[in-house]
Design a protein around this motif. Structure first.
Motif, mmCIF file in Angstrom:
data_model
loop_
_atom_site.group_PDB
_atom_site.id
_atom_site.type_symbol
_atom_site.label_atom_id
_atom_site.label_comp_id
_atom_site.label_asym_id
_atom_site.label_seq_id
_atom_site.Cartn_x
_atom_site.Cartn_y
_atom_site.Cartn_z
ATOM 1 N N PRO A 86 35.092 12.608 32.780
ATOM 2 C CA PRO A 86 33.719 12.492 32.272
ATOM 3 C C PRO A 86 33.457 11.148 31.593
ATOM 4 O O PRO A 86 34.373 10.354 31.376
ATOM 5 N N GLY A 87 32.207 10.956 31.253
ATOM 6 C CA GLY A 87 31.853 9.818 30.417
ATOM 7 C C GLY A 87 32.234 10.086 28.972
ATOM 8 O O GLY A 87 32.519 11.225 28.585
ATOM 9 N N ASN A 88 32.228 9.038 28.153
ATOM 10 C CA ASN A 88 32.559 9.237 26.752
ATOM 11 C C ASN A 88 31.462 10.061 26.069
ATOM 12 O O ASN A 88 30.341 10.149 26.544
ATOM 13 N N GLY A 89 31.836 10.709 24.985
ATOM 14 C CA GLY A 89 30.897 11.545 24.248
ATOM 15 C C GLY A 89 30.818 12.976 24.744
ATOM 16 O O GLY A 89 30.160 13.810 24.125
ATOM 17 N N ALA A 90 31.481 13.277 25.847
ATOM 18 C CA ALA A 90 31.452 14.637 26.404
ATOM 19 C C ALA A 90 32.569 15.458 25.755
ATOM 20 O O ALA A 90 33.726 15.279 26.079
ATOM 21 N N SER A 91 32.206 16.335 24.824
ATOM 22 C CA SER A 91 33.246 17.117 24.150
ATOM 23 C C SER A 91 33.541 18.418 24.885
ATOM 24 O O SER A 91 34.686 18.741 25.132
ATOM 25 N N ASN A 92 32.513 19.182 25.265
ATOM 26 C CA ASN A 92 32.733 20.390 26.056
ATOM 27 C C ASN A 92 32.304 20.087 27.484
ATOM 28 O O ASN A 92 31.152 20.303 27.868
ATOM 29 N N PRO B 59 41.181 13.689 25.609
ATOM 30 C CA PRO B 59 41.499 13.274 24.243
ATOM 31 C C PRO B 59 40.649 12.038 23.895
ATOM 32 O O PRO B 59 40.214 11.322 24.802
ATOM 33 N N ASP B 60 40.388 11.817 22.627
ATOM 34 C CA ASP B 60 39.608 10.643 22.206
ATOM 35 C C ASP B 60 38.293 10.560 22.984
ATOM 36 O O ASP B 60 37.980 9.558 23.623
ATOM 37 N N PRO B 61 37.457 11.637 22.940
ATOM 38 C CA PRO B 61 36.284 11.698 23.804
ATOM 39 C C PRO B 61 35.166 10.716 23.453
ATOM 40 O O PRO B 61 34.345 10.408 24.322
ATOM 41 N N VAL B 62 35.109 10.215 22.242
ATOM 42 C CA VAL B 62 34.005 9.327 21.873
ATOM 43 C C VAL B 62 34.262 7.887 22.306
ATOM 44 O O VAL B 62 33.448 7.275 22.986
#
Length: 190
Positions: free
Chosen positions: A15-21, A49-52
Motif C-alpha cells: 500500500p501507500g504510506n498512511g494506510a494503517s488498516n 510496519p512503519d506505515p506513515v
C-alpha cells in the motif's frame, strides 16, 4: 544459458504510506479478495510496519522476509508502495511489478524524503532486467503527483502504461482494470 521464467504463483499488494488498516483502505481489500479467488493463485495484503513514513530500510526487508516477494510474485505497489516495489526490483527477481501512482522524487516533502527511496538515482535497467513484465497505472489529474514524474517512471521502465485523465491518486474502493491486468499475466503465463 537464460533462466526459465516460472509462472506467477501470487500477488503481493504493497500500500501507500498512511494506510494503517489496509483491508479497509482504497481498493486494497477489494483487489485482495478478487485476486485470492483465482484458482491456484495466492494474494497477500498485510499491514506494513512503519506505515506513515514507509521507510525503505524497514519495508524492503519486510517484503523479502515476511511477504516472500520472489521470481513468481506479481508485486503491486501503490504510491509509496510503488516506490518500494521499484527499489525492491533493483535487487530482486520478480515476475512482474504493477505500479499505481508511481513517482520519482520526494516532491519536496519531508516525510517522503525521510522514507529513503529518493536519495539516489533510479536503476531503471536493473529493474527491467529483474522483471518479466512492468505495468503502470497513472492519471494526469493526480492531486499529489505531477504527470511529469509519472511519465518519467513510464519512460525509464518502458512500462506498459495505462494513462487516465480522471482517476486522481487511484483511491477508489474498486479497481477492475488491475484485476484484468493480473488475469492477463496469468493467462499469458499459462
Amino acid at each position: 544459458m537464460s533462466q526459465v521464467q516460472l509462472p506467477p504463483m501470487k500477488a503481493v499488494i504493497v500500500p501507500g504510506n498512511g494506510a494503517s488498516n489496509v483491508e479497509k483502505c482504497n481498493w486494497y481489500g477489494w483487489a485482495w479478495k478478487r485476486l485470492g479467488q483465482i484458482p491456484g493463485f495466492q494474494c497477500l495484503l498485510r499491514n506494513m510496519p512503519d506505515p506513515v513514513t514507509a521507510r525503505e530500510n524497514i519495508w524492503l526487508p519486510f517484503m523479502e522476509s515476511e511477504l516472500h516477494c520472489d521470481g513468481q510474485t506479481i508485486l503491486i505497489g501503490h504510491s509509496s508502495g510503488a516506490a518500494a516495489a521499484m527499489r525492491y526490483a533493483e535487487t530482486h527477481q520478480l515476475y512482474a511489478i504493477i505500479l499505481v501512482s508511481a513517482y520519482t522524487s520526494d516532491l519536496g516533502d519531508e516525510n517522503e524524503r525521510d522514507s529513503g527511496y529518493f536519495n539516489r538515482p533510479w536503476q531503471w535497467e536493473k529493474i527491467k532486467a529483474n522483471c518479466h513484465c512492468i505495468v503502470q497505472f497513472g492519471s494526469t489529474d493526480n492531486p499529489f503527483l505531477p504527470w511529469s514524474e509519472q511519465q518519467e517512471v513510464a519512460d525509464g521502465l518502458k512500462a506498459e502504461l495505462h494513462k487516465y485523465t480522471n482517476r486522481g491518486h487511484f483511491q477508489n474502493t474498486e479497481f477492475s482494470e488491475l484485476i484484468s491486468v493480473v488475469q492477463g499475466m496469468l493467462n499469458g503465463a499459462a
